[in-house]
Design an enzyme around this catalytic site. Structure first.
Site, PDB file in Angstrom:
ATOM      1  N   ASP A 162       0.769  -1.246   0.000  1.00 41.12           N
ATOM      2  CA  ASP A 162       0.000   0.000   0.000  1.00 41.12           C
ATOM      3  C   ASP A 162       0.803   1.301   0.000  1.00 41.12           C
ATOM      4  O   ASP A 162       0.514   2.195  -0.758  1.00 41.12           O
ATOM      5  CB  ASP A 162      -0.950   0.023   1.209  1.00 41.12           C
ATOM      6  N   GLU A 389       1.295  -9.174  11.597  1.00 41.11           N
ATOM      7  CA  GLU A 389       1.088  -8.841  10.178  1.00 41.11           C
ATOM      8  C   GLU A 389       2.425  -8.599   9.470  1.00 41.11           C
ATOM      9  O   GLU A 389       2.651  -9.044   8.360  1.00 41.11           O
ATOM     10  CB  GLU A 389       0.210  -7.580  10.115  1.00 41.11           C
TER      11      GLU A 389
HETATM   12  C1  GLC Z   1      -3.041  -4.337   3.695  1.00 41.92           C
HETATM   13  C2  GLC Z   1      -1.903  -4.907   2.855  1.00 41.92           C
HETATM   14  C3  GLC Z   1      -2.476  -5.764   1.750  1.00 41.92           C
HETATM   15  C4  GLC Z   1      -3.349  -6.848   2.377  1.00 41.92           C
HETATM   16  C5  GLC Z   1      -4.403  -6.279   3.327  1.00 41.92           C
HETATM   17  C6  GLC Z   1      -5.097  -7.348   4.150  1.00 41.92           C
HETATM   18  O1  GLC Z   1      -3.856  -3.508   2.956  1.00 41.92           O
HETATM   19  O2  GLC Z   1      -1.093  -3.897   2.334  1.00 41.92           O
HETATM   20  O3  GLC Z   1      -1.449  -6.325   0.982  1.00 41.92           O
HETATM   21  O4  GLC Z   1      -3.949  -7.621   1.387  1.00 41.92           O
HETATM   22  O5  GLC Z   1      -3.803  -5.383   4.232  1.00 41.92           O
HETATM   23  O6  GLC Z   1      -4.172  -8.116   4.846  1.00 41.92           O
END
Ligand code: GLC
Length: 418
Positions: A162, A389
């Site tokens: 992101d 995460e």
């Molecule tokens: C964030 C990450 C993305 C992922 C999402 C859910 O937006 O950058 O890659 O898919 O979270 O985990």
């Protein structure tokens, strides 16, 4: 969850905890919806205990495919009230509510991994999935491929990375106009703000969504007129790997493969076009200006995963340089470049899914000691910090959401040692 359980048992508990019956959420609270590549990585975690469920996780995701072929980055199922931006903001008009952009297409590669080690996979369901994947991959060629064959993104979220530092260049051009007035970010109810994108970034993310809404989510038009358009090395390599894996699936199913082969050769050209001779690495670039990144992001190492082994020597030199800078490989952004931040999301932290793809690619080409470095670091992070995460590459601290599905899955499927 008890700390006396083994790491493997705890990883399995996390999958169970994030299981919503027919699909998985990335983590409880922060992301209560089905995300595209998260679901595919969840399937990797499931394949050992329930291959059938692994397959249906992906088939369910593909059932939200748009009529133009796109498989969206979010499918809103279940109780998504706590998630922002929700379906009202996206306003895509789909029967199953979804977002209006896509995400890295790892589905075909995961499916091939499922098939490769499970004779039990149902051929009719595989065929159903392969047809949808073929349409999705074709959609990329029609709506997201530049004239050199590389894949570009129309929103930073599309890359799955992101707030990667490279995207700042395109984001700075976006004139904030969210069409929303004041809005409340729900992510900050779950995670410390310093580990998340900033308010300025969020305003711009939503401005691009606003643009999509204004053009009725016509994806070809989005590819031409989005206020953010940047060529992404990660998407290019991941799609190339997925096309190769789809080719294997389609050959097994005796489906016609000529179009897939043509797309593969175009994507190979696309990957080569990302080579920056000045930094001797594969880099991201802007589609609007001639700006080309000088940073080595983790996706530069995805060449082997995508079956591309040109310039291997230079890439391994970068790998060794970066290994000397951090305790845990692989930082998402080059620690020697301006803009590296070891705690803020995709501007430096380690992400297990990237480690998994890069590590698998290295294993495939016999780069075993470097592959082992990535794998051992991955295992150590989970075992010492927990299934977060993402992780600080210097201290190993776990960051972002806790009890994360894809972190647990990568541990179970690849990195785990017990
Ligand atoms: C964030 C990450 C993305 C992922 C999402 C859910 O937006 O950058 O890659 O898919 O979270 O985990």
């Amino acid at each position: 969850m008890s700390w006396f359980r083994s790491h493997t048992a705890r990883a399995n508990d996390i999958l169970t905890y994030n299981d919503r019956g027919t699909y998985s959420v990335p983590t409880h609270g922060l992301y209560p919806v089905q995300f595209n590549w998260d679901s595919c990585f969840a399937a990797l975690g499931y394949r050992h205990r329930n291959p059938e469920r692994a397959l249906s996780e992906i088939i369910l995701l593909l059932s939200a495919q748009w009529s133009d072929g796109m498989v969206p980055h979010i499918v809103f199922r279940g109780d998504y009230d706590g998630y922002f931006p929700g379906p009202d903001v996206w306003s895509t008009g789909q029967k199953i509510p979804t977002s209006g952009i896509t995400q890295p297409p790892v589905a075909a590669s995961v499916l091939w991994r499922l098939w490769d080690d499970s004779a039990k996979v149902d051929r009719a369901r595989m065929r159903q999935a392969a047809k949808r994947l073929e349409r999705w991959h074709r959609w990329f060629a029609n709506s997201r491929q530049d004239d050199q064959g590389a894949i570009f993104i129309v929103h930073p979220w599309e890359s799955g990375r992101d707030n990667l530092t490279d995207w700042d260049v395109g984001m700075n051009r976006v004139q904030p106009d969210t069409g929303l007035g004041e809005y409340i970010r729900r992510d900050l109810e779950h995670v410390n703000a310093v580990q998340r994108p900033t308010k300025e970034e969020y305003d711009r993310y939503l401005t691009i969504v606003h643009h999509g809404r204004k053009i009725g989510w016509d994806q070809k038009e989005m590819g031409r007129s989005s206020p953010f358009r940047m060529v992404c090395a990660g998407m290019t390599a991941i799609l190339l790997a997925a096309e190769r894996d789809l080719l294997l699936i389609m050959s097994e199913l005796e489906m016609p493969t000529a179009n897939t082969k043509r797309r593969i050769s175009r994507l190979e050209d696309g990957w080569r076009s990302l080579w920056n001779p000045k930094v001797k690495s594969y880099v991201n670039r802007d589609l609007e200006t001639s700006w080309t990144s000088n940073a080595v992001t983790a996706s530069a190492f995805l060449g082997a995963y995508a079956g591309m082994t040109d310039n291997l020597g230079s890439m391994m030199d970068h790998f060794d340089r970066i290994s000397g800078k951090v305790r845990f490989m692989l930082p998402s952004f080059d620690p020697d470049c301006e803009g590296f931040d070891p705690e803020r999301y995709w501007r430096g932290p380690v992400w297990f899914i990237i480690n998994n793809m890069v590590g698998k690619g290295f294993e495939k080409i016999g780069e075993s000691s470097r592959a082992a470095r990535i794998k051992i670091d991955t295992a150590k992070l989970a075992e010492s910090s927990g299934f977060y995460e993402y992780f600080n590459p210097i201290t190993g601290r776990g960051l972002g959401g806790k009890s994360f599905t894809w972190t647990a899955s990568v541990y179970l499927d690849w990195a785990g040692r017990n």
